[in-house]
Design an enzyme around this catalytic site. Structure first.
Site: not given
Length: 189
Positions: A68, A77, A137, A176
């Protein structure tokens, strides 16, 4: 190259700007204590971002989330696995980068307490290796649902060596399953 600042060791990877972060763990017979983020020490280690949101997910073995990215609102991130084990991947999508299309893959687990810092303009994903995994995250921009992009996890040009075992069934979201290969993504940009 490794650099230590305070309670953190910052390990450079083969892709500029992507770091493995190893925190110092203080343990005894009662358990352990670990600092997972400290702004000043991260700045000294080369990670100078302001995180604005924390996220957490739980997934079962074989779940593959990714790859992603955010198109107009890219996010840096700082990722880690707080329960179980995952294989975490970052793919360089930075325009003009000498490592464009290259990736870094690392095992993150509750046991090793490693973190991976992924700068803006990377695709990111992970594969759950344990029976269950909780993944946490930090991001430096808010999530924009209409800004999502993706790259196929099994794109042969990326050559990601996902550690898929014989007892594992890969489980992808419907979204996905439709992610294009990187070369097709480039054509549509």
């Amino acid at each position: 190259m490794e650099r230590k600042f305070g309670n953190f060791t910052f390990i450079e990877t083969d892709i500029e700007g992507v770091y493995i972060v190893e925190p110092t763990v203080y343990g005894d017979s009662r358990g352990f204590f670990v600092e997972t983020y400290q702004e000043e020490q991260f700045r000294k280690g080369g990670i100078d971002v302001t995180f604005v949101q924390d996220n957490q997910s739980m997934s079962v073995k074989g779940v593959l989330r990714g790859l992603h990215f955010q198109k107009q609102y890219p996010q840096s991130k700082l990722v880690r696995c707080v329960r179980g084990e995952v294989y975490d991947v970052a793919v360089d999508l930075r325009p003009g980068s000498k490592t464009y299309g290259k990736h870094v893959g690392v095992v993150l687990s509750a046991a090793n307490k490693r973190q991976l810092f992924i700068p803006k303009n990377f695709a990111h994903g992970f594969l759950v290796l344990s029976d269950e995994a909780e993944f946490v995250y930090k991001v430096d921009d808010f999530y924009h649902p209409n800004d999502e992009g993706g790259v196929a996890w099994n794109d042969p040009d990326l050559g990601i060596g996902w550690p898929i075992t014989p007892d594992m069934t890969i489980c992808l979201s419907d979204k996905d399953k439709k992610n294009p290969c990187l070369k097709d993504l480039q054509k549509n940009r």
